[in-house]
Design a protein around this motif. Structure first.
Motif, PDB file in Angstrom:
ATOM      1  N   TRP A  20       0.832  -1.195   0.000  1.00 47.12           N
ATOM      2  CA  TRP A  20       0.000   0.000   0.000  1.00 47.12           C
ATOM      3  C   TRP A  20       0.869   1.248   0.000  1.00 47.12           C
ATOM      4  O   TRP A  20       1.961   1.276   0.571  1.00 47.12           O
ATOM      5  CB  TRP A  20      -0.901   0.024   1.229  1.00 47.12           C
ATOM      6  N   THR A  74      -2.429   6.351   6.343  1.00 54.27           N
ATOM      7  CA  THR A  74      -2.203   4.951   6.693  1.00 54.27           C
ATOM      8  C   THR A  74      -1.221   4.909   7.872  1.00 54.27           C
ATOM      9  O   THR A  74      -0.702   5.953   8.293  1.00 54.27           O
ATOM     10  CB  THR A  74      -1.609   4.170   5.513  1.00 54.27           C
ATOM     11  N   LYS A 118       0.272  -4.952   2.540  1.00 50.86           N
ATOM     12  CA  LYS A 118      -1.181  -4.995   2.621  1.00 50.86           C
ATOM     13  C   LYS A 118      -1.604  -5.906   3.770  1.00 50.86           C
ATOM     14  O   LYS A 118      -1.208  -7.064   3.828  1.00 50.86           O
ATOM     15  CB  LYS A 118      -1.764  -5.505   1.309  1.00 50.86           C
ATOM     16  N   TYR A 166      -8.714  -5.005   7.394  1.00 47.33           N
ATOM     17  CA  TYR A 166      -8.727  -3.541   7.464  1.00 47.33           C
ATOM     18  C   TYR A 166     -10.124  -3.095   7.872  1.00 47.33           C
ATOM     19  O   TYR A 166     -11.121  -3.527   7.267  1.00 47.33           O
ATOM     20  CB  TYR A 166      -8.351  -2.959   6.097  1.00 47.33           C
ATOM     21  N   TYR A 219      -5.890  -2.232  11.563  1.00 48.47           N
ATOM     22  CA  TYR A 219      -5.165  -3.014  10.566  1.00 48.47           C
ATOM     23  C   TYR A 219      -4.568  -4.256  11.236  1.00 48.47           C
ATOM     24  O   TYR A 219      -4.226  -4.220  12.412  1.00 48.47           O
ATOM     25  CB  TYR A 219      -4.011  -2.194   9.962  1.00 48.47           C
ATOM     26  N   ARG A 235      -6.441   3.515   3.367  1.00 45.09           N
ATOM     27  CA  ARG A 235      -5.766   2.349   2.785  1.00 45.09           C
ATOM     28  C   ARG A 235      -4.931   2.750   1.564  1.00 45.09           C
ATOM     29  O   ARG A 235      -4.521   1.913   0.768  1.00 45.09           O
ATOM     30  CB  ARG A 235      -6.775   1.267   2.416  1.00 45.09           C
TER      31      ARG A 235
END
Length: 521
Positions: free
Chosen positions: A154, A178, A246, A250, A332, A377
């Motif tokens: 990401w 993020t 990733k 999430y 996360y 994200r």
């Protein structure tokens, strides 16, 4: 060969003959098609959103190099002829500068180096989560690359992200949403063209054959990368970044609070969760007047002169479903981790005794939740450009003082900012972005640049905001070109002298972005 008829402006302190000779040399370096002159081709480069006459930020020429070697050759010519250059990555720094950051106050008609053709993604290591980029790469380009190559990483990006540059945003110490949102912290290794044409590769990049340039920030000796952020000490032509793996799960969420005074309790509730990394990304507390422009026009509730009245704001909140403060954060990790942390978050909200909490199950696909969830994200969007439709007229300045993440600070700052903004006829369009221990208080001073009085008031308002916040120990961490000197003064004379000492040592002829961040030659 460039002719005198094509030249609309001559850089301050440079003769016409010298500038024409320099242009001919630039053409030999980058090709005539990559040297832009003439009013029609240059006007977009000094289109500003600041309360200033655009012609004060007029550019003399634009150079579009394609390689580090060309940048080296350009700065050598600039030294020879005394031509100042202002580097820009993708030239979209709307609220913090001009369209292309073409010049600084008091230093007219600089030449812009536009890196749009230096837009290569040089390397992405999927295992280590690193990338090496040129300054012309956009966030959208990087995301597209990862998706096209099925790389599960990401990207952290600022709010209006797609057209911005990861290199440019990091050099201006921008932030994202993020867990990798402190962008300079996630930077590793730079290639810098110095004013004399030398190329510096910082940290491990200076070791021939090294494979750790993008993984170990420090190298040996003094850490140098920091001095090339928000400065005019060199021109960054490559930068390493860390990308986030990733996560398996999430969970974005939104908490709505009804009253302006709730901000104190919100911050004090969220800070321990942020410091303990229960919530690993920057938490956003968006005021109702920051939420609204993303989805509605101001005229729906108020179309008069001056700041939006309190009763109109309250009616808007009720009818549109906005909170006075609207909190966005995310969890996360593995599904098990997210489940445990979700209980911690919801228990904290219950103990607070106020605030309604929502997830994608209730709000998926609705704005502004949808674009906030995408941001957290690393999703690309331009939704926050809705701010510029709020009042219309094309005027915008970001005022972003930094303070400690304590609830007591928020009431003080919010009240002070609102009083000053309303005094000059402007709305408080603000949000707090909470890091580990700090808060960025981001306010968009929106005004009608087509209205002479509104523009004059906006300039006075910004100056008063900077000064009154300084008196109370607050200062902004970024600013637009028109207020760089005033902001630099907030940090004291010793820091200004040190910056000038470094400038004279690294760029004795003062050719790189003179005046940027209040740093003269």
């Amino acid at each position: 060969m460039t002719t005198a008829r094509e030249v609309a402006h001559i850089p301050d302190g440079v003769t016409k003959e010298a500038f024409l000779a320099a242009l001919a040399r630039f053409e030999a370096i980058v090709g005539a098609h990559n040297v832009l002159t003439g009013e029609e081709r240059l006007t977009p480069y000094y289109k500003t959103m600041m309360p200033a006459d655009d012609t004060d930020y007029a550019t003399s020429a634009v150079l579009q190099p394609t390689s580090t070697e060309q940048v080296q050759a350009i700065v050598k010519v600039c030294n020879e002829f005394g031509v100042p250059v202002w580097p820009t990555s993708t030239g979209r720094n709307f609220g913090y500068g001009t369209y292309a950051q073409g010049t600084a106050k008091g230093h007219r008609h600089q030449v812009v180096i536009d890196f749009r053709h230096m837009n290569r993604i040089l390397e992405v290591d999927a295992e280590l989560g690193t990338a090496l980029l040129e300054p012309g790469v956009t966030y959208q380009q990087l995301v597209d690359y990862l998706e096209a190559n099925d790389i599960p990483l990401w990207v952290s990006c600022p709010a209006p992200s797609a057209i911005a540059s990861p290199v440019g945003n990091t050099l201006d110490r921008g932030v994202g949403y993020t867990p990798y949102g402190e962008h300079f912290m996630m930077q590793c290794g730079m290639e810098v063209v110095l004013a004399n044409g030398d190329v510096l590769r910082t940290a491990m990049g200076g070791v021939e054959g090294s494979n750790s340039w993008q993984v170990f920030k420090w190298g040996f000796g003094p850490y140098l990368d920091g001095i090339f952020t928000q400065s005019n000490f060199g021109i960054v032509t490559k930068m390493g970044l860390w990308l986030m793996p990733k996560p398996p799960a999430y969970k974005p969420f939104y908490i709505r609070f009804p009253d302006d005074e709730d901000i104190t309790a919100i911050v004090d509730m969220m800070r321990p969760l942020r410091m303990a990394n229960i919530i690993p990304n920057a938490v956003v507390f968006a005021h109702a007047l920051w939420e609204a422009p993303a989805v509605i026009p101001r005229s729906k509730y108020y179309d008069g002169k001056g700041a939006m009245p309190k009763d109109a704001i309250e009616r808007m909140k009720t009818e549109e479903g906005f909170g006075a403060w609207n909190v966005y954060a995310a969890l996360y990790g593995t599904p098990e981790q997210v489940e445990v942390n979700w209980k911690i978050v919801t228990d904290a909200v219950k103990r607070l005794g106020k605030g309604e909490i929502f997830t994608e199950a209730e709000l998926g696909g609705k704005e502004p939740f949808n674009y906030r969830a995408a941001l957290m994200r690393g999703g690309m969007n331009l939704q926050e450009f809705g701010l510029y439709r709020w009042r219309g007229g094309g005027g915008s300045m970001w005022f972003a003082p930094v303070t400690v993440a304590k609830g007591s600070e928020t009431l003080t700052q919010t009240k002070l900012a609102t009083e000053i903004l309303n005094k000059w006829g402007f709305d408080y369009c603000g949000e707090y972005i909470v890091g580990m221990r700090d808060m960025h208080h981001v306010i968009d001073l929106l005004f009608d640049k087509t209205d002479e009085e509104d523009t004059k008031n906006a300039h006075a308002c910004m100056s008063e905001l900077i000064e009154e916040f300084r008196k109370r120990g607050y200062a902004v961490y970024r600013t637009n070109n028109a207020f760089m000197d005033q902001v630099a003064d907030c940090y004291g004379p010793v820091q200004r002298r040190i910056n000038q000492t470094l400038k004279r040592a690294l760029d004795p002829n003062g050719i790189i972005a003179p005046g940027k961040s209040g740093i003269g030659a």
